[in-house]
Motif scaffolding. Sequence first.
Motif, PDB file in Angstrom:
ATOM      1  N   ASP A  72       0.820  -1.210   0.000  1.00  0.00           N
ATOM      2  CA  ASP A  72       0.000   0.000   0.000  1.00  0.00           C
ATOM      3  C   ASP A  72       0.856   1.264   0.000  1.00  0.00           C
ATOM      4  O   ASP A  72       2.039   1.241   0.352  1.00  0.00           O
ATOM      5  CB  ASP A  72      -0.924  -0.002   1.223  1.00  0.00           C
ATOM      6  CG  ASP A  72      -0.146  -0.164   2.529  1.00  0.00           C
ATOM      7  OD1 ASP A  72       0.555  -1.195   2.667  1.00  0.00           O
ATOM      8  OD2 ASP A  72      -0.221   0.738   3.383  1.00  0.00           O
ATOM      9  N   ALA A  73       0.229   2.375  -0.415  1.00  0.00           N
ATOM     10  CA  ALA A  73       0.856   3.704  -0.393  1.00  0.00           C
ATOM     11  C   ALA A  73       2.132   3.761  -1.221  1.00  0.00           C
ATOM     12  O   ALA A  73       3.128   4.364  -0.816  1.00  0.00           O
ATOM     13  CB  ALA A  73       1.124   4.145   1.045  1.00  0.00           C
ATOM     14  N   SER A  96      -3.827  -1.134  -1.577  1.00  0.00           N
ATOM     15  CA  SER A  96      -4.569   0.121  -1.444  1.00  0.00           C
ATOM     16  C   SER A  96      -3.653   1.336  -1.550  1.00  0.00           C
ATOM     17  O   SER A  96      -2.425   1.233  -1.428  1.00  0.00           O
ATOM     18  CB  SER A  96      -5.312   0.150  -0.107  1.00  0.00           C
ATOM     19  OG  SER A  96      -4.385   0.133   0.974  1.00  0.00           O
ATOM     20  N   GLN A  97      -4.282   2.503  -1.799  1.00  0.00           N
ATOM     21  CA  GLN A  97      -3.592   3.794  -1.830  1.00  0.00           C
ATOM     22  C   GLN A  97      -2.440   3.826  -2.827  1.00  0.00           C
ATOM     23  O   GLN A  97      -1.363   4.334  -2.538  1.00  0.00           O
ATOM     24  CB  GLN A  97      -3.099   4.158  -0.423  1.00  0.00           C
ATOM     25  CG  GLN A  97      -4.214   4.258   0.597  1.00  0.00           C
ATOM     26  CD  GLN A  97      -3.731   4.692   1.947  1.00  0.00           C
ATOM     27  OE1 GLN A  97      -3.076   5.724   2.070  1.00  0.00           O
ATOM     28  NE2 GLN A  97      -4.030   3.913   2.991  1.00  0.00           N
ATOM     29  N   ASN A  98      -2.693   3.235  -3.996  1.00  0.00           N
ATOM     30  CA  ASN A  98      -1.772   3.374  -5.112  1.00  0.00           C
ATOM     31  C   ASN A  98      -2.464   4.180  -6.209  1.00  0.00           C
ATOM     32  O   ASN A  98      -3.439   4.894  -5.939  1.00  0.00           O
ATOM     33  CB  ASN A  98      -1.345   1.993  -5.618  1.00  0.00           C
ATOM     34  CG  ASN A  98      -0.255   1.363  -4.763  1.00  0.00           C
ATOM     35  OD1 ASN A  98       0.918   1.667  -4.904  1.00  0.00           O
ATOM     36  ND2 ASN A  98      -0.657   0.480  -3.855  1.00  0.00           N
ATOM     37  N   THR A  99      -1.979   4.067  -7.433  1.00  0.00           N
ATOM     38  CA  THR A  99      -2.634   4.722  -8.569  1.00  0.00           C
ATOM     39  C   THR A  99      -2.960   3.671  -9.641  1.00  0.00           C
ATOM     40  O   THR A  99      -2.836   3.921 -10.833  1.00  0.00           O
ATOM     41  CB  THR A  99      -1.744   5.832  -9.168  1.00  0.00           C
ATOM     42  OG1 THR A  99      -0.458   5.272  -9.505  1.00  0.00           O
ATOM     43  CG2 THR A  99      -1.552   6.962  -8.178  1.00  0.00           C
ATOM     44  N   HIS A 122      -8.934   2.910  -2.725  1.00  0.00           N
ATOM     45  CA  HIS A 122      -8.136   4.122  -2.933  1.00  0.00           C
ATOM     46  C   HIS A 122      -7.161   3.963  -4.104  1.00  0.00           C
ATOM     47  O   HIS A 122      -5.961   4.187  -3.973  1.00  0.00           O
ATOM     48  CB  HIS A 122      -7.379   4.485  -1.655  1.00  0.00           C
ATOM     49  CG  HIS A 122      -8.267   4.868  -0.508  1.00  0.00           C
ATOM     50  ND1 HIS A 122      -8.741   6.141  -0.297  1.00  0.00           N
ATOM     51  CD2 HIS A 122      -8.799   4.109   0.492  1.00  0.00           C
ATOM     52  CE1 HIS A 122      -9.496   6.163   0.778  1.00  0.00           C
ATOM     53  NE2 HIS A 122      -9.559   4.942   1.276  1.00  0.00           N
ATOM     54  N   ASN A 123      -7.710   3.569  -5.253  1.00  0.00           N
ATOM     55  CA  ASN A 123      -6.921   3.507  -6.478  1.00  0.00           C
ATOM     56  C   ASN A 123      -7.655   4.269  -7.582  1.00  0.00           C
ATOM     57  O   ASN A 123      -8.508   5.116  -7.284  1.00  0.00           O
ATOM     58  CB  ASN A 123      -6.660   2.047  -6.874  1.00  0.00           C
ATOM     59  CG  ASN A 123      -5.480   1.450  -6.134  1.00  0.00           C
ATOM     60  OD1 ASN A 123      -4.331   1.741  -6.425  1.00  0.00           O
ATOM     61  ND2 ASN A 123      -5.768   0.590  -5.148  1.00  0.00           N
ATOM     62  N   HIS A 144     -13.596   3.837  -2.786  1.00  0.00           N
ATOM     63  CA  HIS A 144     -12.779   4.986  -3.173  1.00  0.00           C
ATOM     64  C   HIS A 144     -12.008   4.730  -4.472  1.00  0.00           C
ATOM     65  O   HIS A 144     -10.812   5.004  -4.568  1.00  0.00           O
ATOM     66  CB  HIS A 144     -11.828   5.374  -2.039  1.00  0.00           C
ATOM     67  CG  HIS A 144     -12.530   5.715  -0.767  1.00  0.00           C
ATOM     68  ND1 HIS A 144     -13.225   6.887  -0.573  1.00  0.00           N
ATOM     69  CD2 HIS A 144     -12.687   4.997   0.383  1.00  0.00           C
ATOM     70  CE1 HIS A 144     -13.763   6.905   0.639  1.00  0.00           C
ATOM     71  NE2 HIS A 144     -13.454   5.765   1.240  1.00  0.00           N
TER      72      HIS A 144
END
Length: 257
Positions: A72-73, A96-99, A122-123, A144
């Motif tokens: 993540d991140a 999570s929290q990548n692009t 969160h992508n 998200h």
Amino acid sequence: MGPGGKQSPSSLPVPAGGSCLILLFCLRLGASCPLSCQCPEHAGAVAVHCSARGLQEIPKDIPANAVLLKLDANKLTHVPNGAFQHLNQLRELDLSQNTIETIGPAAFSGLAGGLRLLDLSHNRIRRIPKDALGKLSAKIRLSHNPLHCECALQEALWELKLDPESVDEIACHTAAQEEFVGKPLIQALDSGVSFCSTHRKTTDVAMLVTMFGWFAMVITYVVYYVRQNQEDARRHLEYLKSLPSAPVSKDPISPVP
């Protein structure tokens, strides 16, 4: 030999294979964990922590006995095919929290039997990769993400096991029906809305238009065929009328003597 006939520590005999085993063990530890990651081990199971390391690609040297993998991140944009195929003991995967925008159809091959949680929240995922996620029995987090709510998404969700703790946070970033933009997807589906019904109506209209087009072509051909035959018949009749007729004698037939 030291004073008093004692051997110095440097001259003590060392088992022939001892240093080799120690060296191999150290090399194994050095190669078992991706660079800049941490891999604590407990009872033979490894947890690989690669959070917030600025990674742009998924590491290839993840230990095969990993049960937890946190990526993540980072700066991942794509999950390629076979990225985790050697991790058949993996139970939890955090992306999570990548692009991430795209996921290969075989990205999670090898994980279908053991994976329990897959976090893709969160992508930048717009469309659910049905081929990649449909065979997983894991709980999946998709909140998200800029999802496009359409029939394909609804059909894909029917085959997924969504994480109940985050399912209410899945919203329509864009939608086939504008009134659902920005609204929770589950709320829309629970109200009885079907994105596939709109898709089927559009398909039915397209089919009717196509059938009407074919019907019009057939009618046009029949009319043309009839008119062409009428024209040929008229020309043939005019041709027959233009032929000279044989003269008819007006004298009575004389009797034969």
